[in-house]
Design a protein around this motif. Structure first.
Motif, PDB file in Angstrom:
ATOM      1  N   VAL A 135       0.843  -1.197   0.000  1.00  0.00           N
ATOM      2  CA  VAL A 135       0.000   0.000   0.000  1.00  0.00           C
ATOM      3  C   VAL A 135       0.875   1.243   0.000  1.00  0.00           C
ATOM      4  O   VAL A 135       0.689   2.170  -0.803  1.00  0.00           O
ATOM      5  N   ARG A 136       1.835   1.277   0.903  1.00  0.00           N
ATOM      6  CA  ARG A 136       2.679   2.459   1.042  1.00  0.00           C
ATOM      7  C   ARG A 136       3.494   2.707  -0.227  1.00  0.00           C
ATOM      8  O   ARG A 136       3.737   3.858  -0.608  1.00  0.00           O
ATOM      9  N   GLU A 166       0.910   4.005  -3.082  1.00  0.00           N
ATOM     10  CA  GLU A 166       0.466   5.363  -2.791  1.00  0.00           C
ATOM     11  C   GLU A 166       1.638   6.344  -2.897  1.00  0.00           C
ATOM     12  O   GLU A 166       1.477   7.473  -3.354  1.00  0.00           O
ATOM     13  N   SER A 167       2.831   5.918  -2.490  1.00  0.00           N
ATOM     14  CA  SER A 167       4.014   6.770  -2.635  1.00  0.00           C
ATOM     15  C   SER A 167       4.302   7.062  -4.103  1.00  0.00           C
ATOM     16  O   SER A 167       4.709   8.179  -4.453  1.00  0.00           O
ATOM     17  N   TYR A 220       2.120   7.343  -6.438  1.00  0.00           N
ATOM     18  CA  TYR A 220       1.186   8.396  -6.845  1.00  0.00           C
ATOM     19  C   TYR A 220       1.746   9.763  -6.478  1.00  0.00           C
ATOM     20  O   TYR A 220       1.761  10.697  -7.309  1.00  0.00           O
ATOM     21  N   TRP A 221       2.227   9.907  -5.255  1.00  0.00           N
ATOM     22  CA  TRP A 221       2.728  11.209  -4.806  1.00  0.00           C
ATOM     23  C   TRP A 221       4.043  11.577  -5.489  1.00  0.00           C
ATOM     24  O   TRP A 221       4.361  12.765  -5.634  1.00  0.00           O
ATOM     25  N   PRO A 254       1.858  14.182   1.386  1.00  0.00           N
ATOM     26  CA  PRO A 254       0.482  14.110   0.866  1.00  0.00           C
ATOM     27  C   PRO A 254      -0.481  15.104   1.507  1.00  0.00           C
ATOM     28  O   PRO A 254      -1.557  15.362   0.963  1.00  0.00           O
ATOM     29  N   ALA A 297      -4.949   9.471 -10.572  1.00  0.00           N
ATOM     30  CA  ALA A 297      -3.908   8.454 -10.447  1.00  0.00           C
ATOM     31  C   ALA A 297      -3.295   8.142 -11.807  1.00  0.00           C
ATOM     32  O   ALA A 297      -2.083   7.945 -11.933  1.00  0.00           O
ATOM     33  N   ILE A 299       0.373   7.197   6.581  1.00  0.00           N
ATOM     34  CA  ILE A 299      -1.044   7.132   6.236  1.00  0.00           C
ATOM     35  C   ILE A 299      -1.862   7.007   7.512  1.00  0.00           C
ATOM     36  O   ILE A 299      -1.738   6.015   8.246  1.00  0.00           O
ATOM     37  N   TYR A 327      -6.472  10.669   5.348  1.00  0.00           N
ATOM     38  CA  TYR A 327      -5.839  10.394   4.053  1.00  0.00           C
ATOM     39  C   TYR A 327      -6.870   9.772   3.112  1.00  0.00           C
ATOM     40  O   TYR A 327      -7.717   8.974   3.523  1.00  0.00           O
ATOM     41  N   PHE A 330      -7.116   7.373  -0.216  1.00  0.00           N
ATOM     42  CA  PHE A 330      -6.343   6.466  -1.065  1.00  0.00           C
ATOM     43  C   PHE A 330      -6.541   6.831  -2.530  1.00  0.00           C
ATOM     44  O   PHE A 330      -7.664   7.078  -2.987  1.00  0.00           O
ATOM     45  N   LYS A 331      -5.446   6.826  -3.268  1.00  0.00           N
ATOM     46  CA  LYS A 331      -5.460   7.225  -4.667  1.00  0.00           C
ATOM     47  C   LYS A 331      -5.397   6.048  -5.633  1.00  0.00           C
ATOM     48  O   LYS A 331      -5.845   6.154  -6.764  1.00  0.00           O
TER      49      LYS A 331
END
Length: 403
Positions: A277-278, A281-282, A284-285, A305, A315, A342, A346, A348-349
């Motif tokens: 997950v991390r 999502e990372s 994406y950022w 974020p 995304a 997170i 937050y 989620f993207k």
């Protein structure tokens, strides 16, 4: 977005010691599985996981491999010195490269019984390797920074081989036991590949080749990322303000094929474990960082974020920016670090579902779970306790869907 105030006491629960799984089950996939979707909870077996994932799911897992990061030395006086590898310092900070080094390396470490280790003193240990014996030596070169230099008497043997031959499995501290022979294989996923983690991505411990065969037969697509899990995953939150908790920087490595697969399966991405997950999502950022012109280094600070912005890309737009950079620089893999934190508030993207174990109260991981489930996290954990689920690293599993 404005960073919300977090009352850590709201994310505590009572975890009786007998609920903590001290040892793994005889069969990896015989664990229980709690399924949460649309507010409904059902109790199943992990072997049913292929039935719960739609055929067009992209399942993403973390292929990091745990190294025996706990090295034991004895001084000539008999004092035992325990050195736990944390982060590489030199000749490179990149884990894949330093593990293959055949010359001295320097690591940031945790040191047990450090007071009895004199500055500059060289500790020695004999390491049986294949048909010979290697002498591994350690020198404390910076006490305050806990930096240790390791060197050994063979230019034919890589550091990873020395560690594999001499180190102990770095079991989580809450197990309160010494590692046994079984832990060498069971505290490792069946798909572990890239050495560098000092803790297992434990959600993946339930998977077997048979389960993967069933997933493939159903048409579920798979992709792997690499996040080398650090010891920070076990660090309790002690900061008065939760957002001041120091999130350890962890290295991530992701190839082009995985990024392309994620980009083409948005809305259908399920991750195995919080580390995956991390990572996603990372990424994406990271795409946001590129689009905002904030540099090309893949480095996501823990609160990046939550910075105020007028708008955010989709995304797909974010991942497209990463692929454009890879095209421009002829990169097949991107490497960097993330500290992403997170917690509730937050959004989620990328990720839509998560396969994960049951986590410690008041931890960064329970905050992540509460971000997925909202207040229902209490009901889910209450049900797990009431139905005799096994908790933490060697415990049972759950499949949680993000609304």
């Amino acid at each position: 977005m404005q960073i919300p105030a977090i009352d850590l006491t709201a994310y505590e629960y009572t975890l009786p010691p007998e609920k903590i799984a001290k040892f793994p089950l005889a069969k990896r996939d015989s664990s229980k599985l709690l399924h949460y979707k649309d507010g409904q909870i059902s109790h199943l077996d992990f072997g049913q996981i292929p039935d719960l994932l739609p055929a067009d799911t992209l399942l993403v897992y973390n292929d990091t491999k745990v190294i025996p990061a706990r090295l034991i030395f004895q001084r000539e006086t008999g004092a035992r010195i325990e050195i736990f590898l944390l982060q590489p310092i030199a000749p490179t900070t990149m884990i894949p490269e330093i593990m293959l080094a055949k010359h001295p390396v320097i690591w940031e470490t945790m040191i047990g019984n450090a007071k009895k280790w004199k500055d500059g003193e060289v500790l020695k240990g004999l390491v049986p390797f294949q048909d010979t014996t290697i002498t591994l030596q350690a020198r404390l070169i910076d006490r305050e920074a806990r930096q240790v230099e390791f060197f050994w008497d063979s230019t034919e043997v890589a550091f990873v081989d020395v560690v594999e031959a001499s180190g102990e499995v770095p079991l989580p501290p809450y197990l309160n036991r010494k590692p046994v022979e079984e832990d060498k294989s069971r505290y490792q996923t069946v798909y572990s590949e890239k050495e560098g983690a000092v803790a297992a991505p434990t959600a993946g411990l339930h998977f077997t080749p048979e389960i993967f065969g069933q997933l493939k037969s159903k048409g579920i697509i798979q992709a792997q990322v690499t996040l080398h899990v650090s010891a920070g995953t076990f660090q309790p939150i002690k900061a008065k303000e939760v957002t001041e908790h120091p999130m350890h920087s962890e290295q991530i490595h992701v190839n082009r094929e995985t990024i392309e697969r994620i980009s083409s399966h948005l809305g259908k991405v399920v991750t195995v474990g919080t580390t995956s997950v991390r990572t996603l999502e990372s990424l994406y950022w990271y795409g946001v960082k590129l689009l905002e012109g904030k540099g090309e280094d893949l480095k996501i600070e823990k609160l990046f974020p939550y910075e105020e912005r007028k708008s955010l890309p989709t995304a797909r737009e974010s991942y497209k920016a990463i692929l454009a950079l890879m095209d421009a620089k002829s990169l097949e893999t991107i490497m960097g670090t993330t500290e992403i934190f997170i917690f509730p508030g937050y959004e989620f993207k990328v990720v839509k579902g998560l396969i994960t174990n049951f986590h410690q109260p008041g931890s960064t991981l329970i905050l992540l779970i509460a971000t997925i489930l909202g207040e229902d996290w209490k009901r889910v954990y209450g049900e797990a306790l009431a139905n005799d689920y096994r908790f933490l690293s060697y415990g049972d599993s759950s499949l949680l869907w993000i609304a």
